[in-house]
Design an enzyme around this catalytic site. Structure first.
Site: not given
Length: 196
Positions: A68, A78, A138, A179
């Site tokens: 992603h 991130k 995260y 995905d």
């Protein structure tokens, strides 16, 4: 906190991502560590980072989330860690001007090693759950924005990411519908959904 650059399987350094290793203090009673410290983190990455949101996911063994990324006007960076269990975490360089464009780095993040991976804007991110369950937390710079969100196939032939599927003990990789339908790296290149 210690920070180090990671290299690809071919020994090439990717500028940007950093493996963060917090200092852990422990004895027979348990342990303590700073999972994030503004001053130390900004010194390690060489810039003042302001995080916008914290995310937390739980996955079972074999779940693969990614690859992603978000484009402008709301790209995301991130800082990823596994607070429970273990994952194999991956960053792919999507910056066309980078000498490491299309290359990837991967590392194990776990409850045990307490390592974190800093993934700046310009990279796609994904992880494979290696333990029976894993909780991934995260911090993100930039808010999630559906219109900016993009994905690339986890098993793209050009990227050739070496996911440690042997660690799944015979279980298959499990993907979300989104995905599973992600485009290839070459398709993303043809649409221009990359970074400068």
């Amino acid at each position: 906190m210690d920070a180090e650059q990671l290299t690809t399987i071919h020994g090439q350094t990717l500028e940007g991502p950093l493996l963060i290793k917090p200092r852990v203090f422990g004895d027979v009673r348990g342990w303590f560590y700073e999972s994030w410290n503004l001053r130390a983190f900004n010194q390690a990455v060489g810039e003042a980072v302001v995080f916008s949101q914290d995310n937390h996911s739980r996955s079972i063994r074999g779940v693969l989330r990614g690859l992603h990324y978000q484009l402008s006007p709301e790209p995301q960076a991130k800082l990823v860690r596994a607070s429970v269990g273990a994952i194999f975490d991956v960053a792919v360089d999507l910056r066309r001007s980078s000498p490491s464009f299309g290359k990837w780095i991967g590392t194990e993040l776990s409850e045990e090693n307490k390592h974190q991976l800093w993934i700046p804007e310009g990279f796609a991110h994904g992880f494979l759950t290696l333990s029976p369950t894993a909780e991934v937390q995260y911090k993100a710079r930039g808010f999630w924005n559906r219109s900016c969100e993009r994905a690339i196939r986890w098993d793209d032939e050009h990227l050739a990411i070496q996911w440690p599927k042997h660690a799944l003990h015979g279980e298959k990789v499990s993907l979300s519908g989104k995905d599973a339908e992600a485009p290839s790296f070459s398709a993303v290149q043809s649409t221009g959904d990359l970074f400068p």
